[in-house]
Design a protein around this motif. Structure first.
Motif, PDB file in Angstrom:
ATOM      1  N   SER A 163       0.831  -1.210   0.000  1.00 25.10           N
ATOM      2  CA  SER A 163       0.000   0.000   0.000  1.00 25.10           C
ATOM      3  C   SER A 163       0.863   1.256   0.000  1.00 25.10           C
ATOM      4  CB  SER A 163      -0.911   0.001   1.233  1.00 25.10           C
ATOM      5  OG  SER A 163      -0.147   0.021   2.425  1.00 25.10           O
ATOM      6  N   VAL A 164       2.169   1.081  -0.108  1.00 25.21           N
ATOM      7  CA  VAL A 164       3.103   2.210  -0.117  1.00 25.21           C
ATOM      8  C   VAL A 164       4.032   2.067  -1.312  1.00 25.21           C
ATOM      9  CG1 VAL A 164       3.049   2.486   2.393  1.00 25.21           C
ATOM     10  CG2 VAL A 164       4.764   0.991   1.353  1.00 25.21           C
ATOM     11  N   PRO A 165       4.653   3.160  -1.755  1.00 26.41           N
ATOM     12  CA  PRO A 165       5.655   3.055  -2.825  1.00 26.41           C
ATOM     13  C   PRO A 165       6.830   2.174  -2.390  1.00 26.41           C
ATOM     14  CG  PRO A 165       4.969   5.331  -2.511  1.00 26.41           C
ATOM     15  CD  PRO A 165       4.395   4.555  -1.371  1.00 26.41           C
ATOM     16  N   LYS A 166       7.507   1.592  -3.349  1.00 25.75           N
ATOM     17  CA  LYS A 166       8.597   0.668  -3.050  1.00 25.75           C
ATOM     18  C   LYS A 166       9.711   1.310  -2.219  1.00 25.75           C
ATOM     19  CE  LYS A 166      11.360  -2.988  -5.139  1.00 25.75           C
ATOM     20  NZ  LYS A 166      11.714  -3.678  -6.411  1.00 25.75           N
ATOM     21  N   VAL A 168       9.465   3.426   0.139  1.00 28.78           N
ATOM     22  CA  VAL A 168       9.021   3.440   1.539  1.00 28.78           C
ATOM     23  C   VAL A 168       9.155   2.054   2.142  1.00 28.78           C
ATOM     24  CG1 VAL A 168       7.087   3.898   3.097  1.00 28.78           C
ATOM     25  CG2 VAL A 168       7.423   5.329   1.074  1.00 28.78           C
ATOM     26  N   VAL A 232       7.976  10.399   6.012  1.00 28.20           N
ATOM     27  CA  VAL A 232       7.562   9.948   4.675  1.00 28.20           C
ATOM     28  C   VAL A 232       6.126   9.427   4.694  1.00 28.20           C
ATOM     29  CG1 VAL A 232       7.969   8.186   2.914  1.00 28.20           C
ATOM     30  CG2 VAL A 232       9.897   9.434   3.885  1.00 28.20           C
ATOM     31  N   LEU A 233       5.792   8.674   5.713  1.00 30.04           N
ATOM     32  CA  LEU A 233       4.426   8.134   5.815  1.00 30.04           C
ATOM     33  C   LEU A 233       3.406   9.251   6.017  1.00 30.04           C
ATOM     34  CD1 LEU A 233       5.157   5.022   8.072  1.00 30.04           C
ATOM     35  CD2 LEU A 233       4.477   4.985   5.661  1.00 30.04           C
ATOM     36  N   ARG A 235       3.673  12.373   4.970  1.00 28.44           N
ATOM     37  CA  ARG A 235       3.517  13.080   3.706  1.00 28.44           C
ATOM     38  C   ARG A 235       2.708  12.275   2.697  1.00 28.44           C
ATOM     39  NH1 ARG A 235       9.501  15.856   2.600  1.00 28.44           N
ATOM     40  NH2 ARG A 235       9.327  17.435   4.250  1.00 28.44           N
ATOM     41  N   GLY A 236       2.814  10.955   2.783  1.00 24.23           N
ATOM     42  CA  GLY A 236       2.078  10.113   1.842  1.00 24.23           C
ATOM     43  C   GLY A 236       0.663   9.806   2.280  1.00 24.23           C
ATOM     44  N   GLY A 237       0.290  10.263   3.458  1.00 22.68           N
ATOM     45  CA  GLY A 237      -1.065  10.029   3.946  1.00 22.68           C
ATOM     46  C   GLY A 237      -1.336   8.597   4.376  1.00 22.68           C
ATOM     47  N   HIS A 238      -0.292   7.882   4.750  1.00 24.51           N
ATOM     48  CA  HIS A 238      -0.452   6.480   5.173  1.00 24.51           C
ATOM     49  C   HIS A 238      -0.644   6.446   6.691  1.00 24.51           C
ATOM     50  CE1 HIS A 238       0.742   5.292   1.139  1.00 24.51           C
ATOM     51  NE2 HIS A 238       1.820   6.058   1.244  1.00 24.51           N
ATOM     52  N   ARG A 239      -1.814   6.846   7.117  1.00 23.88           N
ATOM     53  CA  ARG A 239      -2.074   7.067   8.540  1.00 23.88           C
ATOM     54  C   ARG A 239      -1.925   5.788   9.377  1.00 23.88           C
ATOM     55  NH1 ARG A 239      -4.814  10.742  11.820  1.00 23.88           N
ATOM     56  NH2 ARG A 239      -4.381  10.100  13.944  1.00 23.88           N
TER      57      ARG A 239
END
Length: 310
Positions: A163-166, A168, A232-233, A235-239
Motif C-alpha cells: 500500500s506504499v511506494p517501493k 518506503v 515519509v508516511l 507526507r504520503g497520507g499512510h495514517r
C-alpha cells in the motif's frame, strides 16, 4: 475427544483474540522475569536442570531468594508453554482457511520448547554468555512472532500488494535491519558487562566500554531511520502505518534515554531490566510496521466496498 474438538473456535472469535494477546504478553513477561534472574545473580539459583537440585524438583529453603527467583522463572516458562499449546488448539479448526495463524502458533510453540531446552543448557554450562545471548535473541524473535500473530488475528489474511511506494517499503526494511543490529549489539554488550547471572560466571572477554559505544551506533541510526519513515508516511497520507511507526519511534527514544542514563549511573538493575524488555517491545512494534505495509484482504475488500458506494 471429538466433543472437545467440536467446542474449539470455528472462526476468529474472542477466544482466539484472547489467547493471541496472551501469547504476546506472556512472551514479554518471561523476558522480564528472565532478566530478573540474571540481574539479581540468580542464574544458578537452581544449580542444575531439569531438576532444581540433584535431589529436588523445586527450590528448597536453603537456596534462599536466588532459588525462589530462578524457580519462579521456570514455573512461568511452563505457563508460557501451556499458553502456546492452547493457542495452537484455538486455531486447530480454522487451520485450512487460516494457515497463517496455525503456522505462527506452531512457530511460537516450537520456539517455546526450544527456549526451555536452551535455558536448561545455559544452566548446565554455567551461564556461558554465548548461550545466554542466544536465549535472549530467541525471546526477541518469539515476541516478534507473537506480535505478528496478534496483528494477523485482528486484521485478517495478508493482502496481495503493497500500500506504499517501493522506496518506503525499502526504508521500512532497512529500519528493521537496524532493530536487529541494535539488539545483537546489546546482547554482546550485556555479555561483556557485570550482570552475568552469577558471581562466578565468565564473561565474553570483549571490552564493555567500547561495546557500549558500538551498541549506540545502530541505535541512533535506528531512531534516524524511524523518524524519516514517520515523515515519509505522514507526507504520503499512510495514517495506519504511520501510527505504528510513531509508537516504534517513541519506544526507541525511551530506550535510548534509558540506555544513556544506565551507562552513566553504573548500570542499575531496574534500568537494565527495563532496557531488555523495551528492546523486545521494539521488535514487536517493528513487526507491526512491516506487516502493515500490505493491507489485509479484509481491509482491501472494505476499501473497495466504500469506493463502490460513493
Amino acid at each position: 475427544m471429538n466433543a472437545v474438538i467440536a467446542r474449539l473456535p470455528h472462526s476468529v472469535d474472542a477466544r482466539v483474540r484472547f489467547f493471541a494477546v496472551t501469547s504476546l504478553v506472556i512472551q514479554i513477561l518471561i523476558v522480564a522475569t528472565g532478566g530478573a534472574v540474571r540481574l539479581t545473580g540468580s542464574g544458578l539459583g537452581c544449580p542444575t536442570w531439569p531438576l532444581c537440585t540433584d535431589a529436588s524438583l523445586i527450590a528448597t529453603p536453603e537456596m534462599g531468594v536466588h532459588g525462589v527467583i530462578e524457580f519462579g522463572n521456570r514455573l512461568l516458562s511452563i505457563i508460557v508453554g501451556f499458553v502456546a499449546i492452547l493457542m495452537v488448539l484455538m486455531v486447530l479448526r480454522i487451520r485450512r482457511e487460516r494457515r497463517d495463524l496455525m503456522s505462527l502458533s506452531l512457530m511460537i510453540l516450537g520456539g517455546t520448547v526450544l527456549q526451555g531446552l536452551i535455558g536448561g543448557l545455559s544452566v548446565r554450562v554455567q551461564l556461558d554468555p554465548s548461550i545466554v545471548g542466544v536465549h535472549y535473541a530467541i525471546s526477541a524473535i518469539l515476541v516478534a512472532i507473537s506480535a505478528a500473530l496478534v496483528y494477523r488475528v485482528w486484521t485478517g489474511l495478508r493482502g496481495p500488494a503493497l500500500s506504499v511506494p517501493k522506496p518506503v517499503a525499502i526504508l521500512t526494511h532497512v529500519t528493521s535491519l537496524f532493530v536487529a543490529l541494535t539488539i545483537i549489539a546489546g546482547i554482546l554488550t550485556t555479555g561483556a558487562g557485570p550482570h552475568a547471572g552469577d558471581d562466578g560466571t565468565a564473561r565474553n572477554g570483549l571490552d564493555a566500554g567500547i561495546l557500549q559505544h558500538v551498541h549506540s551506533w545502530p541505535g541512533y541510526a535506528l531512531i534516524a531511520a524511524t523518524l524519516a519513515l514517520v515523515i515519509v508516511l505522514a507526507r504520503g497520507g499512510h495514517r495506519r502505518i504511520m501510527d505504528f511507526a510513531i509508537i516504534l519511534l517513541v519506544l526507541e527514544v525511551v530506550q535510548a534515554l534509558i540506555g544513556i542514563i544506565q551507562s552513566r549511573s553504573g548500570l542499575p538493575i531496574l534500568l537494565v531490566g527495563s532496557h531488555m524488555v523495551i528492546a523486545c517491545t521494539i521488535a514487536a512494534a517493528m513487526t507491526a510496521v512491516v506487516l502493515s505495509l500490505r493491507p489485509s484482504v479484509n481491509q482491501v475488500e472494505r476499501t473497495s466496498a466504500e469506493k463502490a458506494a460513493l
